[in-house]
Design an enzyme around this catalytic site. Structure first.
Site, short mmCIF file in Angstrom:
data_model
loop_
_atom_site.label_atom_id
_atom_site.label_comp_id
_atom_site.label_asym_id
_atom_site.label_seq_id
_atom_site.Cartn_x
_atom_site.Cartn_y
_atom_site.Cartn_z
N ASP A 84 3.04 34.98 73.27
CA ASP A 84 3.21 35.73 74.51
C ASP A 84 3.93 37.03 74.17
OD1 ASP A 84 3.17 36.24 77.29
OD2 ASP A 84 5.15 35.32 77.58
N HIS A 85 4.02 37.91 75.14
CA HIS A 85 4.83 39.12 75.03
C HIS A 85 5.99 39.03 76.02
CE1 HIS A 85 0.94 41.26 73.64
NE2 HIS A 85 1.66 40.94 72.59
N LEU A 126 3.46 38.10 80.76
CA LEU A 126 2.37 37.27 81.30
C LEU A 126 1.12 37.34 80.43
CD1 LEU A 126 2.87 38.20 85.06
CD2 LEU A 126 3.73 36.18 83.86
N HIS A 127 1.31 37.15 79.12
CA HIS A 127 0.20 37.17 78.18
C HIS A 127 0.13 35.90 77.34
CE1 HIS A 127 0.84 41.82 78.34
NE2 HIS A 127 0.24 41.36 79.43
N PRO A 128 0.20 34.70 77.94
CA PRO A 128 0.12 33.47 77.13
C PRO A 128 -1.26 33.35 76.48
CG PRO A 128 -0.09 32.94 79.46
CD PRO A 128 0.26 34.41 79.37
#
Length: 598
Positions: free
Chosen positions: A318-319, A492-494
């Site tokens: 994630d980020h 919100l980059h899983p």
């Protein structure tokens, strides 16, 4: 926000699911689990063959065209956190974030997170895909083989060329970035020693400039609106919302269909092929519930093993991001237009004219930089906003301000997604392990110092009213890390929890998208990514789903591109090599040739 509109929409959804749409077919050729970003693409492409029956099952509700909280770009803070639009996940206590549970919004609606996200469209760097293609068995996923699918999926209104598409379903508008704060920010970046770029999704990502957005004519253009709704008339395509898939059915190791629950009733669908598009959280959850995963996790829960893949739910990436916020001495931010007393005008301008502050996501520009001389390509991403505000709408000041969203793009931290229960309604345990590695912590300190350097340049001096967050009292490396631990949020980059590959820890065959050890079961979503890309992941997910559609159908992939890309070390026919970032302390961590170490 009151709950009246969402409650009305939910009631309409239930009525549609119960009557107008009718029951789902008992048997189809292809069932797609998840009507989010990837599921909409796969539904469109798989149903192009009118002899192939396709069923899409989405656990969330429909994206009603009358719903302003989805379709007005500036309304994006409203769906996030609402139980009508958002699954509202939380991580387990993060051991390196003071035991905080980090909130994770995921779209609970047709279109998935593309119906509630920030609408920033970033492909990632070409060398992201060189990194993908550098792994064994992944040769067909390098940049040359991915670029044709990026082009196929889009219509870039700024113009088609060797890098950009002009005939795809996803229409992209370039942010106008007309507020004077954007111009001052871009000038400040140049003064700090960083370049401008004409197109961060084209030949050269590195640099600063306006961003592409998934907005068209003042409305959000989600994957559902770009890919699914235009083909809903196809007689072989069936879409059902409020349908929670509970299990994949197997005969031995062959997937034969799924079980799902809708409006309290249990249903079974037989299918010739099952394609999972639930994303990096729900896809591994469903695989584990269905007996595909680590036997050490599943057997104690009484789950029979279909394929003992220990990598299911591992490799979670994630980020993480923070907001570096400044007050503005001049009244040029968009803060007044977003005040409650001005919102009726904002809504009217959008509703009747599709213009004004309601017709933009406000993330109209930013940039990508290499924060040190050791990395081969940008490891930091900036989103600039001409206002000081948080995603939930809270503002740290009453007056004018501006901010950047900043965070490392290549953390080597890895997390896990694990089911807690055999009940599919119980959310899985998520642990991202943010700030758990030396590299991650070093790059966080670097990120804040780079951001402050840019924001302190002369171009922004007329506006600079002082740093609000984290504030001048946060100065040492440890103070910066303490602030990040307390204040950072997920971007919100899983991704990467069912990754492609041919090693023992991989889950998917890169040539067919099949789940190892099974037949008739494929995956085509963010969980398939081997490594997270250096930016928002919506565009890479759409590209991946486009290519997966061809691989699943057994069609020859699109011919590879020969278009060059910017490489600061070697140069290209379009550019000579350039200097390293200014005044940066090199990172000591070892790094992957095309990015960071695993």
């Amino acid at each position: 926000m009151t709950d009246r509109m969402p409650r009305l929409a939910a009631g309409v959804d239930a009525a549609l699911a119960a009557t107008t749409l009718g029951p789902a077919p008992a048997r189809v050729d292809v069932v797609i689990v998840g009507g989010g970003s990837a599921g909409c693409v796969l539904a469109n492409r798989r149903s192009e063959d009118r002899n192939t029956s396709v069923l899409v099952l989405e656990a969330g509700r429909s994206d009603l065209i009358i719903d302003p909280f989805i379709h007005m770009p500036a309304a994006l803070p409203f769906p996030i956190g609402s139980r009508f639009y958002d699954w509202r996940y939380e991580s387990d206590p993060e051991p390196h974030m003071n035991g905080r549970r980090v909130y994770h919004a995921r779209g609970k609606v047709l279109g998935g997170s593309s119906s509630i996200n920030g609408m920033i469209f970033q492909r990632g760097n070409p060398m992201d895909y060189e990194r993908w293609g550098g792994d064994p068995g992944m040769e067909q996923w390098d940049y040359a083989h991915c670029l044709p699918y990026f082009k196929r999926m889009e219509t870039c209104l700024a113009g088609a060329d060797a890098w950009r598409g002009g005939e795809g379903p996803l229409i992209l508008e370039r942010g106008p970035a007309e507020n004077p704060l954007f111009g001052a920010f871009f000038d400040a970046a140049v003064q700090a020693g960083y370049p401008r770029t004409d197109d961060a999704n084209g030949y050269r990502q590195e640099g600063f400039g306006p961003f592409d957005r998934t907005i068209h004519r003042g409305r959000r253009l989600s994957a559902a609106r770009a890919y699914l709704h235009p083909v809903m008339h196809r007689p072989n395509l069936h879409v059902r919302t409020l349908a929670l898939t509970t299990r994949i059915r197997f005969a031995g190791t062959r997937a034969t269909g799924i079980d799902y629950v809708s409006l309290g009733r249990r249903h079974t669908v037989e299918a010739g092929e099952v394609v999972l598009c639930g994303g990096a959280i729900n896809t591994p959850q469903l695989l584990q519930l269905s007996g595909v995963g680590d036997p050490k996790l599943l057997r104690p829960m009484g789950i029979d093993i279909v394929s003992g893949l220990s990598g299911v739910g591992d490799h979670l990436q994630d980020h993480l991001e923070v907001y570096v916020q400044y007050a503005s001495k001049l009244p040029v931010s968009i803060a007044p237009g977003l005040k409650w007393r001005n919102r009726p005008k904002l809504a009217a301008d959008w509703l009747f004219f599709r213009k004004g502050l309601g017709a933009t996501n406000h993330f109209e520009g930013g940039g990508f930089v290499r924060g040190n001389a050791d990395v081969d390509y940008p490891n930091l991403m900036f989103h600039f906003l001409p206002i000081a505000i948080r995603y939930d709408g809270r503002s740290p000041i009453e007056g004018h301000g501006y901010q950047v969203h900043i965070g490392p793009m290549y953390s080597d931290a890895r997390g896990t997604c694990r089911i807690r229960s055999v009940d599919p309604r119980v959310k899985p345990a998520l642990r991202f392990n943010y700030l758990s590695t030396d590299q991650d912590r070093r790059e966080w300190v670097e990120a804040i110092r780079v951001a402050r350097d840019i924001l302190g340049q002369p171009a922004l001096a007329p506006y600079n009213g002082g740093e609000i967050s984290p504030g001048p009292q946060v100065e040492t490396d440890e103070q910066i890390l303490d602030w990040v631990r307390a204040d950072a949020e997920t971007a919100l980059h899983p991704s990467c929890t069912a990754r492609m590959g041919v090693d023992d820890a991989s889950v998917l065959d890169p040539a067919t998208m099949s789940v190892h050890g099974t037949t008739g079961l494929r995956v085509g979503d963010a969980s398939a990514m081997p490594y997270v890309t250096n930016g928002n992941i919506y565009a890479p997910v759409i590209m991946l789903a486009e290519k997966a559609a061809d691989l699943i159908r057994g069609e020859s992939p699109l011919a590879p591109s020969s278009a060059p890309w910017y490489n600061h070390r070697t140069g290209t026919p379009l550019d000579p090599p350039t200097a390293d970032p200014p005044n940066r302390t090199p990172l000591a961590a070892t790094q992957h040739p095309a990015g960071p170490a695993d």
